[in-house]
Design an enzyme around this catalytic site. Sequence first.
Site, PDB file in Angstrom:
ATOM      1  NE  ARG A   1      -4.525  -1.564   1.767  1.00  0.00           N
ATOM      2  CZ  ARG A   1      -5.053  -1.703   2.775  1.00  0.00           C
ATOM      3  NH1 ARG A   1      -5.026  -1.508   4.232  1.00  0.00           N
ATOM      4  NH2 ARG A   1      -6.476  -2.010   2.321  1.00  0.00           N
TER       5      ARG A   1
ATOM      6  CE  LYS B   1     -13.121  -9.628   6.731  1.00  0.00           C
ATOM      7  NZ  LYS B   1     -12.501  -8.509   6.330  1.00  0.00           N
TER       8      LYS B   1
ATOM      9  N   GLY C   1      -8.211  -8.597   0.747  1.00  0.00           N
ATOM     10  CA  GLY C   1      -6.840  -8.618   1.391  1.00  0.00           C
ATOM     11  C   GLY C   1      -6.105  -9.939   1.478  1.00  0.00           C
TER      12      GLY C   1
ATOM     13  N   GLY D   1     -12.368  -3.987   1.702  1.00  0.00           N
ATOM     14  CA  GLY D   1     -13.805  -3.352   1.618  1.00  0.00           C
ATOM     15  C   GLY D   1     -14.170  -2.429   0.763  1.00  0.00           C
TER      16      GLY D   1
HETATM   17  P1  ADP Z   1     -10.608 -11.365   1.581  1.00  0.00           P
HETATM   18  O1  ADP Z   1      -9.656 -10.782   2.640  1.00  0.00           O
HETATM   19  O2  ADP Z   1      -9.831 -12.121   0.588  1.00  0.00           O
HETATM   20  O3  ADP Z   1     -11.792 -10.777   1.040  1.00  0.00           O
HETATM   21  P2  ADP Z   1     -12.021 -13.038   3.622  1.00  0.00           P
HETATM   22  O4  ADP Z   1     -11.322 -11.875   4.470  1.00  0.00           O
HETATM   23  O5  ADP Z   1     -13.536 -13.166   3.286  1.00  0.00           O
HETATM   24  O6  ADP Z   1     -11.121 -12.876   2.253  1.00  0.00           O
HETATM   25  O7  ADP Z   1     -11.392 -14.332   4.178  1.00  0.00           O
HETATM   26  C1  ADP Z   1      -9.965 -14.822   4.415  1.00  0.00           C
HETATM   27  C2  ADP Z   1      -9.998 -15.674   5.166  1.00  0.00           C
HETATM   28  O8  ADP Z   1     -10.912 -16.935   5.274  1.00  0.00           O
HETATM   29  C3  ADP Z   1      -8.723 -16.552   5.545  1.00  0.00           C
HETATM   30  O9  ADP Z   1      -8.169 -15.966   6.746  1.00  0.00           O
HETATM   31  C4  ADP Z   1      -8.796 -18.135   5.276  1.00  0.00           C
HETATM   32  O10 ADP Z   1      -7.856 -18.574   6.313  1.00  0.00           O
HETATM   33  C5  ADP Z   1     -10.271 -18.096   5.724  1.00  0.00           C
HETATM   34  N1  ADP Z   1     -11.090 -19.558   5.261  1.00  0.00           N
HETATM   35  C6  ADP Z   1     -11.254 -19.659   3.973  1.00  0.00           C
HETATM   36  N2  ADP Z   1     -11.965 -20.645   3.859  1.00  0.00           N
HETATM   37  C7  ADP Z   1     -11.982 -21.278   5.160  1.00  0.00           C
HETATM   38  C8  ADP Z   1     -12.680 -22.553   5.857  1.00  0.00           C
HETATM   39  N3  ADP Z   1     -13.167 -23.430   4.884  1.00  0.00           N
HETATM   40  N4  ADP Z   1     -12.614 -22.674   7.075  1.00  0.00           N
HETATM   41  C9  ADP Z   1     -11.892 -21.680   7.697  1.00  0.00           C
HETATM   42  N5  ADP Z   1     -11.576 -20.580   7.120  1.00  0.00           N
HETATM   43  C10 ADP Z   1     -11.580 -20.398   5.818  1.00  0.00           C
HETATM   44 MG    MG Z   2     -10.142 -10.344   4.623  1.00  0.00          MG
END
Ligand code: ADP
Ligand code: MG
Length: 403
Positions: free
Chosen positions: A37, A203, A359, A382
Amino acid sequence: MNKKTIRDIELAGKTVLMRVDYNVPVDENGAITDDARIRETLPTLQYLFDSGAGVVLMAHYGRPKGQVVPELRLGAISQHLQNLLQRDVQSASDSTGLEATAMVKNVAPGGVLLLENMRFHAGEEANDPALAQELAQFGDVYVNDAFGAAHRAHASTEGVARVMKAQGKPCVAGLLMARELEFLGQLLEDPKRPFVAILGGVKVSDKIGVIRNLLGKVDTILVGGAMAYAFEAAKGNPVGTSYFKSEDAPIAAELMQLATEKGYDFRLPKDFVVADRDAEDATTKIVPAGSIPADMMGMDIGPATVADYSAVIENAQTVLWNGPMGRFEVTPFSQGTKAIATALARATENGALTIIGGGDSAAAAKQMGLSDQMSHVSTGGGASLEFLEGVELPGVAILDDTV
Ligand code: ADP
Ligand code: MG
């Protein structure tokens, strides 16, 4: 992109008040673990210096909630920026007040001053007009290069621009902001087809809006990550001890019904890697969808899903990926995410536009050494989600339109 950028305005001799997103991840010792960033604002800064402008930077860090929190001062970030720029970076110990005002006056062309953490003032997140008025004195021009903070209407992202605009001062996008809007904008405006969106991560409720907005726009949606269990539950399938919030199931059911009614290609995992616990030495096995054992947790997509999804991705002309396919931070659960990142890299090689938003997805691509094989990795988590939901970002909306 219908917003003016720094390329559209006169900058020589001007003081530029610029919002940046330097909210970088740090380790337990406070050392910066990923400076993307900060690095990504360097082209904007260089352009401003080359144009004969001096720069006053506004940034936030962490969640001090309107209090001065010494551990959330920007000292380390200022030092890091100075190293990257190889030029002196001045730091003010506050973002307003007498000292900051005096230091702003001293910023010469080519100079750069970083104001202290904006969120030490409660007025920042409250978008307090008095704070915006005070900040507006600090520049002849407002630049927003903080895409990652553009979904919040705060004093430094929206209020100050509103005031400066009324004063007749230009309010424009920096080069990073412009790049983000251009790449993400291509997804929503006439993308090349087939257009595939891969959605995963944890999320779920944050991403439902994105699925809703993208459903009619993409050719295929591929679901993975913990999000998949909301859909499993919605189908009446067991989720065992997987990460799952029961309030997500009805929304998942609604989306599945919508996809069926409209005949969208909406795919869920065919199989899962399940584990007895969330650990490096967990006992794992592969099970088909619909049969997660009661005492096990879904941790990744399985090989049949990887094969199905990879084929779709490698055939696409436009790919958006948001959210890891599994708990990739733990080795036995990283295969699905790695395979999907690799399929994206292959799609890029085939000439597709490939974009990562989120992220943790960006961190996964980086961990796998594949970041530079994507067309674009967004710096906004976000903000990129809200953009893809079709919501107008307040920090973008306030910038001057091109005519
Ligand atoms: P991003 O930041 O890319 O938008 P999120 O914040 O929604 O993604 O989710 C990321 C997290 O989701 C990671 O830390 C990953 O470990 C977790 N995750 C993905 N699949 C699973 C799962 N099946 N069980 C638990 N955690 C998971
Ligand atoms: Mg995230």
